[in-house]
Design an enzyme around this catalytic site. Structure first.
Site, PDB file in Angstrom:
ATOM      1  N   ARG A  63      -9.499  -6.654  12.893  1.00  0.00           N
ATOM      2  CA  ARG A  63      -8.780  -5.846  13.843  1.00  0.00           C
ATOM      3  C   ARG A  63      -9.652  -4.630  14.107  1.00  0.00           C
ATOM      4  NH1 ARG A  63      -5.215  -1.808  13.823  1.00  0.00           N
ATOM      5  NH2 ARG A  63      -5.466  -1.474  11.601  1.00  0.00           N
TER       6      ARG A  63
ATOM      7  N   ARG B 272       0.839  -1.203   0.000  1.00  0.00           N
ATOM      8  CA  ARG B 272       0.000   0.000   0.000  1.00  0.00           C
ATOM      9  C   ARG B 272       0.873   1.252   0.000  1.00  0.00           C
ATOM     10  NH1 ARG B 272      -5.223   0.070   1.871  1.00  0.00           N
ATOM     11  NH2 ARG B 272      -4.837   1.856   3.219  1.00  0.00           N
TER      12      ARG B 272
ATOM     13  N   GLU C  20      -4.635   6.427  18.313  1.00  0.00           N
ATOM     14  CA  GLU C  20      -5.203   5.164  17.819  1.00  0.00           C
ATOM     15  C   GLU C  20      -4.534   3.964  18.483  1.00  0.00           C
ATOM     16  OE1 GLU C  20      -6.372   6.513  13.269  1.00  0.00           O
ATOM     17  OE2 GLU C  20      -5.585   4.525  13.627  1.00  0.00           O
TER      18      GLU C  20
ATOM     19  N   TYR D 175      -9.784  -5.330   2.153  1.00  0.00           N
ATOM     20  CA  TYR D 175      -9.144  -4.110   2.672  1.00  0.00           C
ATOM     21  C   TYR D 175      -9.316  -3.000   1.627  1.00  0.00           C
ATOM     22  CZ  TYR D 175      -5.240  -1.760   5.242  1.00  0.00           C
ATOM     23  OH  TYR D 175      -4.435  -0.911   5.976  1.00  0.00           O
TER      24      TYR D 175
ATOM     25  N   ASP E  74      -9.999   0.672   0.202  1.00  0.00           N
ATOM     26  CA  ASP E  74     -10.044   2.093   0.508  1.00  0.00           C
ATOM     27  C   ASP E  74     -11.367   2.656  -0.001  1.00  0.00           C
ATOM     28  OD1 ASP E  74      -7.704   2.495   1.901  1.00  0.00           O
ATOM     29  OD2 ASP E  74      -6.488   2.815   0.112  1.00  0.00           O
TER      30      ASP E  74
ATOM     31  N   ARG F 132      -0.666   5.695  16.021  1.00  0.00           N
ATOM     32  CA  ARG F 132      -0.527   7.030  15.435  1.00  0.00           C
ATOM     33  C   ARG F 132      -1.383   8.041  16.171  1.00  0.00           C
ATOM     34  NH1 ARG F 132      -3.107   5.301   9.522  1.00  0.00           N
ATOM     35  NH2 ARG F 132      -5.114   4.625  10.304  1.00  0.00           N
TER      36      ARG F 132
ATOM     37  N   ARG G 272      10.230   5.484  -2.429  1.00  0.00           N
ATOM     38  CA  ARG G 272      10.671   6.432  -3.463  1.00  0.00           C
ATOM     39  C   ARG G 272      12.146   6.799  -3.285  1.00  0.00           C
ATOM     40  NH1 ARG G 272       5.864   9.679  -2.161  1.00  0.00           N
ATOM     41  NH2 ARG G 272       4.086   8.768  -3.282  1.00  0.00           N
TER      42      ARG G 272
HETATM   43  P1  FAD Z   1     -18.623   0.692   6.222  1.00  0.00           P
HETATM   44  O1  FAD Z   1     -18.172   2.091   6.150  1.00  0.00           O
HETATM   45  O2  FAD Z   1     -18.107  -0.155   7.331  1.00  0.00           O
HETATM   46  O3  FAD Z   1     -20.224   0.677   6.240  1.00  0.00           O
HETATM   47  C1  FAD Z   1     -20.960  -0.470   6.595  1.00  0.00           C
HETATM   48  C2  FAD Z   1     -22.187  -0.001   7.335  1.00  0.00           C
HETATM   49  O4  FAD Z   1     -23.022  -1.121   7.602  1.00  0.00           O
HETATM   50  C3  FAD Z   1     -21.841   0.605   8.705  1.00  0.00           C
HETATM   51  O5  FAD Z   1     -22.406   1.901   8.797  1.00  0.00           O
HETATM   52  C4  FAD Z   1     -22.463  -0.360   9.701  1.00  0.00           C
HETATM   53  O6  FAD Z   1     -22.951   0.279  10.865  1.00  0.00           O
HETATM   54  C5  FAD Z   1     -23.606  -0.954   8.883  1.00  0.00           C
HETATM   55  N1  FAD Z   1     -24.023  -2.276   9.357  1.00  0.00           N
HETATM   56  C6  FAD Z   1     -23.256  -3.359   9.599  1.00  0.00           C
HETATM   57  N2  FAD Z   1     -23.999  -4.386  10.054  1.00  0.00           N
HETATM   58  C7  FAD Z   1     -25.287  -3.943  10.090  1.00  0.00           C
HETATM   59  C8  FAD Z   1     -26.517  -4.531  10.506  1.00  0.00           C
HETATM   60  N3  FAD Z   1     -26.578  -5.784  10.962  1.00  0.00           N
HETATM   61  N4  FAD Z   1     -27.644  -3.791  10.421  1.00  0.00           N
HETATM   62  C9  FAD Z   1     -27.604  -2.506   9.973  1.00  0.00           C
HETATM   63  N5  FAD Z   1     -26.463  -1.888   9.592  1.00  0.00           N
HETATM   64  C10 FAD Z   1     -25.317  -2.601   9.644  1.00  0.00           C
HETATM   65  N6  FAD Z   1     -10.085   4.713   3.048  1.00  0.00           N
HETATM   66  C11 FAD Z   1      -9.507   5.692   2.310  1.00  0.00           C
HETATM   67  O7  FAD Z   1      -9.717   5.768   1.093  1.00  0.00           O
HETATM   68  N7  FAD Z   1      -8.711   6.636   2.901  1.00  0.00           N
HETATM   69  C12 FAD Z   1      -8.443   6.623   4.233  1.00  0.00           C
HETATM   70  O8  FAD Z   1      -7.717   7.496   4.730  1.00  0.00           O
HETATM   71  C13 FAD Z   1      -9.024   5.593   5.033  1.00  0.00           C
HETATM   72  N8  FAD Z   1      -8.794   5.536   6.352  1.00  0.00           N
HETATM   73  C14 FAD Z   1      -9.365   4.552   7.101  1.00  0.00           C
HETATM   74  C15 FAD Z   1      -9.129   4.529   8.462  1.00  0.00           C
HETATM   75  C16 FAD Z   1      -9.719   3.554   9.261  1.00  0.00           C
HETATM   76  C17 FAD Z   1      -9.445   3.528  10.744  1.00  0.00           C
HETATM   77  C18 FAD Z   1     -10.562   2.580   8.658  1.00  0.00           C
HETATM   78  C19 FAD Z   1     -11.208   1.511   9.501  1.00  0.00           C
HETATM   79  C20 FAD Z   1     -10.810   2.602   7.304  1.00  0.00           C
HETATM   80  C21 FAD Z   1     -10.223   3.578   6.511  1.00  0.00           C
HETATM   81  N9  FAD Z   1     -10.475   3.658   5.142  1.00  0.00           N
HETATM   82  C22 FAD Z   1      -9.868   4.642   4.381  1.00  0.00           C
HETATM   83  C23 FAD Z   1     -11.378   2.701   4.469  1.00  0.00           C
HETATM   84  C24 FAD Z   1     -12.834   3.170   4.440  1.00  0.00           C
HETATM   85  O9  FAD Z   1     -13.296   3.348   5.767  1.00  0.00           O
HETATM   86  C25 FAD Z   1     -13.655   2.096   3.717  1.00  0.00           C
HETATM   87  O10 FAD Z   1     -13.216   1.971   2.385  1.00  0.00           O
HETATM   88  C26 FAD Z   1     -15.158   2.387   3.677  1.00  0.00           C
HETATM   89  O11 FAD Z   1     -15.657   2.797   4.915  1.00  0.00           O
HETATM   90  C27 FAD Z   1     -15.886   1.120   3.254  1.00  0.00           C
HETATM   91  O12 FAD Z   1     -17.270   1.390   3.139  1.00  0.00           O
HETATM   92  P2  FAD Z   1     -18.316   0.238   3.338  1.00  0.00           P
HETATM   93  O13 FAD Z   1     -19.626   0.792   2.943  1.00  0.00           O
HETATM   94  O14 FAD Z   1     -17.837  -1.008   2.697  1.00  0.00           O
HETATM   95  O15 FAD Z   1     -18.257  -0.121   4.906  1.00  0.00           O
HETATM   96  N1  UDP Z   2       3.036   0.498   8.196  1.00  0.00           N
HETATM   97  C1  UDP Z   2       4.080   0.442   9.098  1.00  0.00           C
HETATM   98  N2  UDP Z   2       4.576   1.608   9.591  1.00  0.00           N
HETATM   99  C2  UDP Z   2       4.070   2.817   9.267  1.00  0.00           C
HETATM  100  C3  UDP Z   2       3.003   2.868   8.354  1.00  0.00           C
HETATM  101  C4  UDP Z   2       2.502   1.693   7.842  1.00  0.00           C
HETATM  102  O1  UDP Z   2       4.543  -0.642   9.469  1.00  0.00           O
HETATM  103  O2  UDP Z   2       4.552   3.842   9.780  1.00  0.00           O
HETATM  104  C5  UDP Z   2       2.521  -0.785   7.647  1.00  0.00           C
HETATM  105  C6  UDP Z   2       1.458  -1.396   8.590  1.00  0.00           C
HETATM  106  O3  UDP Z   2       1.561  -2.800   8.502  1.00  0.00           O
HETATM  107  C7  UDP Z   2       0.189  -0.894   7.972  1.00  0.00           C
HETATM  108  C8  UDP Z   2       0.511  -0.941   6.477  1.00  0.00           C
HETATM  109  O4  UDP Z   2       1.884  -0.554   6.411  1.00  0.00           O
HETATM  110  O5  UDP Z   2      -0.888  -1.733   8.298  1.00  0.00           O
HETATM  111  C9  UDP Z   2      -0.349  -0.053   5.623  1.00  0.00           C
HETATM  112  O6  UDP Z   2      -0.292   1.285   6.114  1.00  0.00           O
HETATM  113  P1  UDP Z   2      -1.455   2.335   5.852  1.00  0.00           P
HETATM  114  O7  UDP Z   2      -1.004   3.649   6.357  1.00  0.00           O
HETATM  115  O8  UDP Z   2      -1.857   2.250   4.447  1.00  0.00           O
HETATM  116  O9  UDP Z   2      -2.616   1.734   6.785  1.00  0.00           O
HETATM  117  P2  UDP Z   2      -4.085   2.314   7.153  1.00  0.00           P
HETATM  118  O10 UDP Z   2      -4.085   3.785   6.861  1.00  0.00           O
HETATM  119  O11 UDP Z   2      -5.058   1.537   6.329  1.00  0.00           O
HETATM  120  O12 UDP Z   2      -4.224   2.023   8.614  1.00  0.00           O
END
Ligand code: FAD
Ligand code: UDP
Length: 389
Positions: free
Chosen positions: A258, A175, A317, A365, A367, A289, A179
């Site tokens: 997780r 991911r 976090e 996984y 985005d 972080r 560079r």
């Molecule tokens: P979700 O957003 O999980 O939506 C699923 C929904 O279903 C939830 O609202 C949940 O409450 C609902 N649901 C589940 N079960 C039920 C049930 N039984 N009844 C009713 N409702 C239910 N992506 C990026 O591009 N950039 C980022 O910087 C980035 N940062 C992230 C940081 C974190 C900590 C996490 C966890 C993810 C991150 N992502 C990021 C990924 C991004 O969150 C996901 O791509 C996106 O949320 C996926 O959308 P989704 O609709 O699949 O799932």
């Molecule tokens: N990672 C790491 N050190 C860092 C940043 C990332 O070891 O400082 C590794 C870690 O395993 C992480 C993965 O690279 O799960 C992907 O990082 P990213 O920032 O894309 O994770 P996310 O934003 O989805 O938590």
């Protein structure tokens, strides 16, 4: 007679996109069920009432994509800022730029290597991995050599995944780019930014666009909603975006997820860490972080965003293994999990009126952009033919 053409479980990106397409392209009537009190899934944001700083409730979300179709689609609902994500990491009391770039390499080795010299050095250090890497650790070492891997990835990964790096898929580490110049933008995509008025408004606009044919039920768990389950059982098209293992009552066992605990603090200073995301590469800090939200919107100048304000908000976090009752955030996807997932996938094929989608439904996984792309593709390839047939 049933008044709905489709039920969507989950108002995250996947569910909202399918809902919007169903209403606006096919003129279908949709029941959207969400167990949380808000839409947007894990990308939901809220304005903190005290500081007026926009906080991403479930962790920092930066939109980035190289997919033209997705970019065009999201721009229907929001303009995006020109924010560019840059991440720093703290290791042994020193701050380094990420992703690994010539700046990181030269700082770490106290050197002034040229791009070619740095590449040669890392290739030599990586040569201890001879076979095709099939796990995160070997992949990491093969990309950046052992010293950099151990400093910046080994302990961070063990804090983040609580699973030995030898058992994690290699794709997790790819991911991040490596560079051999001084470019330290975290993402390499064509488009990047944040919704100009916030994520909440962006998702609200998606919802508003299909209001005429959509019923939204918040605070409603699908598994506790007899009406919705009955409709599924009667064959109404159901798009399920919750965890696929939960849908099948964990009959093949739990998939490994997780979860993350976010500890919020309001700090009485204008700027806590000078950047939006500071990673902590060592075990000394139990968190992975710290996010400082005001840095996501340098263009805002009101309230606590003002340079004279004395308040800022941070989230620390803490990553932990998912237990029943926790939010499943990241699919761990060890070999064993993937095998289990395939069993659920096979099971889902027996239910042609149910589509499993999104990060939880597909145990992927994804985005945000990948989730939009997958939803648009599912709409075109599966949902539309369902109605045409
Ligand atoms: P979700 O957003 O999980 O939506 C699923 C929904 O279903 C939830 O609202 C949940 O409450 C609902 N649901 C589940 N079960 C039920 C049930 N039984 N009844 C009713 N409702 C239910 N992506 C990026 O591009 N950039 C980022 O910087 C980035 N940062 C992230 C940081 C974190 C900590 C996490 C966890 C993810 C991150 N992502 C990021 C990924 C991004 O969150 C996901 O791509 C996106 O949320 C996926 O959308 P989704 O609709 O699949 O799932
Ligand atoms: N990672 C790491 N050190 C860092 C940043 C990332 O070891 O400082 C590794 C870690 O395993 C992480 C993965 O690279 O799960 C992907 O990082 P990213 O920032 O894309 O994770 P996310 O934003 O989805 O938590």
């Amino acid at each position: 007679m049933n008044q709905y053409d489709a039920i969507i479980v989950g108002a995250g990106i996947f569910g909202l996109t399918i809902a919007e397409r169903l209403v606006n392209c096919l003129n279908k009537k949709v029941l959207l069920i969400e167990k949380r009190p808000h839409i947007g899934g894990n990308c939901f944001s809220i304005i903190d009432p005290d500081t007026k700083i926009e906080c991403h409730k479930y962790g920092a979300h930066i939109f980035h994509t190289s997919n033209e179709e997705v970019w065009k689609y999201v721009n229907k609902f929001s303009e995006f800022t020109n924010y560019q994500h840059r991440v720093y990491t703290t290791h042994k009391g020193e701050v380094y730029p990420l992703p690994i770039n010539l700046g990181t390499i030269n700082q770490f080795f106290h050197a002034c290597y040229s791009p070619d010299e740095a590449k040669r050095l890392l290739q030599k250090q990586a040569s201890i991995i001879q076979a095709q890497p099939n796990n995160l650790k070997d992949k990491g070492i093969s990309l950046i050599g052992q010293p950099l891997f151990e400093a910046f990835f080994m302990n961070y990964t063990s804090k983040q995944w609580q699973t030995p790096a030898e058992q994690l898929p290699p794709q997790i580490i790819t991911r991040l780019p490596v560079r051999y110049n001084y470019n330290n933008r975290y993402f390499s995509d064509t488009y990047e930014g944040l919704p100009i008025s916030g994520y909440y408004i962006f998702f609200q606009k998606m919802l508003d666009s299909c209001k005429k044919n959509l019923t939204l039920k918040l605070n409603t768990d699908y598994f506790a909603d007899d009406e919705a389950k009955k409709l599924t059982n009667e064959g109404v098209l159901t798009i399920f975006t919750g965890p696929i293992d939960q849908f099948f009552k964990y009959k093949y066992g739990h998939l490994k997820w997780r979860t993350v605990e976010f500890k919020k603090a309001v700090i009485q200073t204008n700027d806590f860490q000078g950047c939006s995301v500071m990673n902590y590469a060592d075990l000394k800090q139990p968190y992975t972080r710290i996010i400082e939200f005001k840095h996501f919107h340098p263009e805002r100048n009101n309230d606590s965003y003002n340079p004279n304000s004395k308040k800022t908000i941070i989230f620390k976090e803490f990553s932990k293994t998912w237990q029943p009752g926790d939010e499943p955030y990241y699919p761990v996807r060890t070999q064993k999990d993937v095998t289990t997932y395939h069993k659920y996938q096979k099971e889902s094929a027996k239910h042609p009126n149910i589509i499993f989608g999104g990060r939880l439904g597909e145990y992927a996984y994804y985005d945000m952009d990948a989730t939009f792309a997958r939803a648009l593709q599912t709409f075109q390839n599966t949902v539309t033919p369902h109605f045409k047939n």
